[in-house]
Scaffold this motif. Structure first.
Motif, mmCIF file in Angstrom:
data_model
loop_
_atom_site.group_PDB
_atom_site.id
_atom_site.type_symbol
_atom_site.label_atom_id
_atom_site.label_comp_id
_atom_site.label_asym_id
_atom_site.label_seq_id
_atom_site.Cartn_x
_atom_site.Cartn_y
_atom_site.Cartn_z
ATOM 1 N N SER A 62 0.781 -1.342 0.170
ATOM 2 C CA SER A 62 -0.060 -0.166 0.144
ATOM 3 C C SER A 62 0.850 1.224 0.033
ATOM 4 O O SER A 62 0.600 2.297 -0.444
ATOM 5 C CB SER A 62 -0.865 0.008 1.029
ATOM 6 N N LYS A 63 2.003 1.061 0.407
ATOM 7 C CA LYS A 63 2.914 2.502 0.606
ATOM 8 C C LYS A 63 4.183 2.313 -0.312
ATOM 9 O O LYS A 63 5.174 3.293 -0.033
ATOM 10 C CB LYS A 63 3.287 2.599 1.974
ATOM 11 N N SER A 64 4.210 1.452 -1.258
ATOM 12 C CA SER A 64 5.287 1.166 -2.197
ATOM 13 C C SER A 64 4.955 1.748 -3.866
ATOM 14 O O SER A 64 3.734 1.349 -3.843
ATOM 15 C CB SER A 64 5.894 0.220 -2.065
ATOM 16 N N ASP A 65 5.755 2.270 -4.470
ATOM 17 C CA ASP A 65 5.417 2.521 -5.702
ATOM 18 C C ASP A 65 5.876 1.379 -6.845
ATOM 19 O O ASP A 65 5.407 1.500 -7.827
ATOM 20 C CB ASP A 65 6.256 3.754 -6.297
ATOM 21 N N LEU A 66 6.851 0.501 -6.365
ATOM 22 C CA LEU A 66 7.458 -0.460 -6.882
ATOM 23 C C LEU A 66 7.418 -1.697 -6.037
ATOM 24 O O LEU A 66 8.057 -1.560 -4.988
ATOM 25 C CB LEU A 66 8.693 -0.403 -7.603
ATOM 26 N N ILE A 67 6.968 -2.712 -6.355
ATOM 27 C CA ILE A 67 6.802 -4.364 -5.667
ATOM 28 C C ILE A 67 7.938 -5.100 -6.271
ATOM 29 O O ILE A 67 7.898 -5.314 -7.472
ATOM 30 C CB ILE A 67 5.654 -4.800 -5.586
ATOM 31 N N ILE A 68 8.890 -5.736 -5.537
ATOM 32 C CA ILE A 68 9.503 -6.978 -5.971
ATOM 33 C C ILE A 68 9.149 -8.115 -5.380
ATOM 34 O O ILE A 68 9.111 -8.265 -4.092
ATOM 35 C CB ILE A 68 10.948 -6.454 -5.597
ATOM 36 N N LEU A 69 8.879 -9.011 -6.113
ATOM 37 C CA LEU A 69 8.522 -10.423 -5.528
ATOM 38 C C LEU A 69 9.873 -11.122 -5.569
ATOM 39 O O LEU A 69 10.473 -11.607 -6.468
ATOM 40 C CB LEU A 69 7.678 -11.338 -6.468
ATOM 41 N N ALA A 70 10.289 -11.314 -4.080
ATOM 42 C CA ALA A 70 11.609 -12.000 -4.009
ATOM 43 C C ALA A 70 11.321 -13.259 -2.912
ATOM 44 O O ALA A 70 11.909 -13.543 -1.912
ATOM 45 C CB ALA A 70 12.578 -11.183 -3.176
ATOM 46 N N ILE A 71 10.374 -14.137 -3.221
ATOM 47 C CA ILE A 71 9.804 -15.221 -2.621
ATOM 48 C C ILE A 71 10.234 -16.530 -3.472
ATOM 49 O O ILE A 71 10.365 -16.575 -4.772
ATOM 50 C CB ILE A 71 8.448 -14.903 -2.161
ATOM 51 N N PRO A 72 10.093 -17.894 -2.541
ATOM 52 C CA PRO A 72 10.035 -18.812 -3.472
ATOM 53 C C PRO A 72 9.054 -18.769 -4.410
ATOM 54 O O PRO A 72 7.838 -18.626 -4.281
ATOM 55 C CB PRO A 72 9.924 -20.116 -2.522
ATOM 56 N N GLY A 86 -2.740 -3.004 -9.964
ATOM 57 C CA GLY A 86 -2.546 -1.653 -10.310
ATOM 58 C C GLY A 86 -1.018 -1.304 -10.065
ATOM 59 O O GLY A 86 -0.527 -0.254 -10.152
ATOM 60 N N LYS A 87 -0.280 -2.449 -9.536
ATOM 61 C CA LYS A 87 1.121 -2.074 -9.180
ATOM 62 C C LYS A 87 2.210 -2.741 -10.154
ATOM 63 O O LYS A 87 1.770 -3.557 -11.077
ATOM 64 C CB LYS A 87 1.224 -2.828 -7.804
ATOM 65 N N LEU A 88 3.341 -1.874 -10.117
ATOM 66 C CA LEU A 88 4.267 -2.240 -11.076
ATOM 67 C C LEU A 88 5.007 -3.131 -10.232
ATOM 68 O O LEU A 88 5.638 -3.015 -9.318
ATOM 69 C CB LEU A 88 5.151 -1.036 -11.500
ATOM 70 N N VAL A 89 5.194 -4.476 -10.759
ATOM 71 C CA VAL A 89 5.841 -5.497 -10.183
ATOM 72 C C VAL A 89 7.138 -5.942 -10.836
ATOM 73 O O VAL A 89 7.130 -6.690 -11.902
ATOM 74 C CB VAL A 89 5.005 -6.646 -9.867
ATOM 75 N N ILE A 90 8.134 -6.291 -9.958
ATOM 76 C CA ILE A 90 9.554 -7.022 -10.664
ATOM 77 C C ILE A 90 9.110 -8.290 -10.212
ATOM 78 O O ILE A 90 9.219 -8.607 -8.919
ATOM 79 C CB ILE A 90 10.770 -6.449 -10.029
ATOM 80 N N ASP A 91 9.339 -9.360 -11.077
ATOM 81 C CA ASP A 91 9.662 -10.795 -10.531
ATOM 82 C C ASP A 91 11.075 -11.147 -10.747
ATOM 83 O O ASP A 91 11.609 -11.374 -11.722
ATOM 84 C CB ASP A 91 8.665 -11.726 -11.729
ATOM 85 N N ALA A 92 11.474 -11.326 -9.280
ATOM 86 C CA ALA A 92 12.879 -11.524 -9.255
ATOM 87 C C ALA A 92 12.898 -13.328 -9.022
ATOM 88 O O ALA A 92 14.018 -13.720 -8.431
ATOM 89 C CB ALA A 92 13.357 -10.993 -8.183
ATOM 90 N N MET A 93 11.659 -14.100 -9.204
ATOM 91 C CA MET A 93 11.711 -15.286 -8.784
ATOM 92 C C MET A 93 12.265 -16.326 -9.989
ATOM 93 O O MET A 93 12.103 -16.042 -11.206
ATOM 94 C CB MET A 93 10.331 -15.512 -8.496
ATOM 95 N N ASN A 94 12.412 -17.524 -9.578
ATOM 96 C CA ASN A 94 12.803 -18.797 -10.299
ATOM 97 C C ASN A 94 12.389 -20.018 -9.743
ATOM 98 O O ASN A 94 12.315 -19.975 -8.477
ATOM 99 C CB ASN A 94 14.572 -18.851 -10.556
ATOM 100 N N PHE A 95 12.002 -20.750 -10.512
ATOM 101 C CA PHE A 95 11.734 -22.255 -10.031
ATOM 102 C C PHE A 95 13.297 -23.004 -9.523
ATOM 103 O O PHE A 95 14.002 -22.729 -10.198
ATOM 104 C CB PHE A 95 11.070 -23.259 -10.920
ATOM 105 N N TRP A 96 13.032 -23.355 -8.432
ATOM 106 C CA TRP A 96 14.342 -24.045 -8.079
ATOM 107 C C TRP A 96 13.619 -25.188 -7.014
ATOM 108 O O TRP A 96 13.081 -25.003 -6.019
ATOM 109 C CB TRP A 96 15.152 -22.791 -7.086
ATOM 110 N N TRP A 97 14.203 -26.248 -7.528
ATOM 111 C CA TRP A 97 13.710 -27.750 -6.970
ATOM 112 C C TRP A 97 13.859 -27.864 -5.632
ATOM 113 O O TRP A 97 13.063 -28.323 -4.743
ATOM 114 C CB TRP A 97 14.195 -28.807 -7.718
#
Length: 228
Positions: A62-72, A86-97
């Motif tokens: 709610s308080k950010s202009d850019l969101i980064i997904l840095a979860i599994p 409505g958010k600009l989102v960076i996907d920094a994720m990868n599948f990792w077994w």
């Protein structure tokens, strides 16, 4: 698009912490959430990223202009798509077994991971980056623009303006960029590709991407597309 002043990071693991450090060093306000309570991650954040604000997912978004997904990657559906509307989102994720388990239980094999993330967060704008360089390299090799031997990151997405804005953000955090405007091209940086885990300068990165179809991984992807 909205000027990026506050960066929100969902995920307080190794990648999330490093990206928070880079964003703070670049002068952004940073909010970050983890898998547990705010109290649970507060000490970690205070120690490793002093200046960042620990919060809930809702408080971060709610308080950010850019969101980064840095979860599994296997956990992205734990986040309700409306949260990122409505958010600009960076996907920094990868599948990792090792963390995600069986790939077929996490991903539809017919499309790339970021395309599926975009489909799920269908009211958000997804741009893929920060996913092919190891967190140690991200932490240690960030350099100001114009510095000798500055490393580069691949940035791609379907929204031209969003990709350009994210590329500028990436540059402020210490890296040159190679930009594409097709989210599906994120496959070039996923585990198994020549780029995954690589730390390359801009010309080197561009060369690998330009010759992706000639790599073993690229040929396999093309073969899969023909039989899919």
């Amino acid at each position: 698009m909205t000027q990026i002043k506050t960066v929100g990071i969902l995920g307080a693991g190794k990648v999330g912490i490093v990206l928070a450090q880079l964003a703070l060093a670049a002068g952004y306000h940073v909010r970050i959430s983890g898998s547990g309570s705010v109290q649970k991650i507060a000490l970690t954040i205070e120690t490793l990223v002093p200046g960042a604000v620990p919060s809930t997912n809702q408080g971060v978004v709610s308080k950010s202009d850019l969101i980064i997904l840095a979860i599994p990657l296997s956990r992205y559906k734990n986040i309700h798509p409306k949260l990122l509307k409505g958010k600009l989102v960076i996907d920094a994720m990868n599948f990792w077994w090792e963390t995600d388990g069986i790939r077929e239980e996490v991903l539809d094999p017919s499309t790339t991971s970021s395309e599926q993330v975009q489909q799920y967060f269908n009211k958000s704008t997804i741009v893929k980056t920060f996913n092919h360089m190891g967190y140690h390299n991200l932490q240690e090799e960030a350099k100001p623009a114009g510095a000798k031997n500055r490393k580069a990151l691949f940035v791609t997405g379907d929204n031209h303006d969003a990709v350009d804005q994210v590329a500028e953000f990436v540059s402020t955090t210490g890296f040159d960029t190679v930009v594409h405007y097709r989210l599906a091209d994120g496959i070039m940086t996923e585990p198994g590709s020549e780029l995954f885990g690589a730390s390359l300068r801009q010309a080197e990165l561009k060369n690998v991407i330009d010759h992706f179809d000639e790599t073993e991984f690229g040929r396999q992807i093309k073969a899969d597309q023909k039989t899919g």
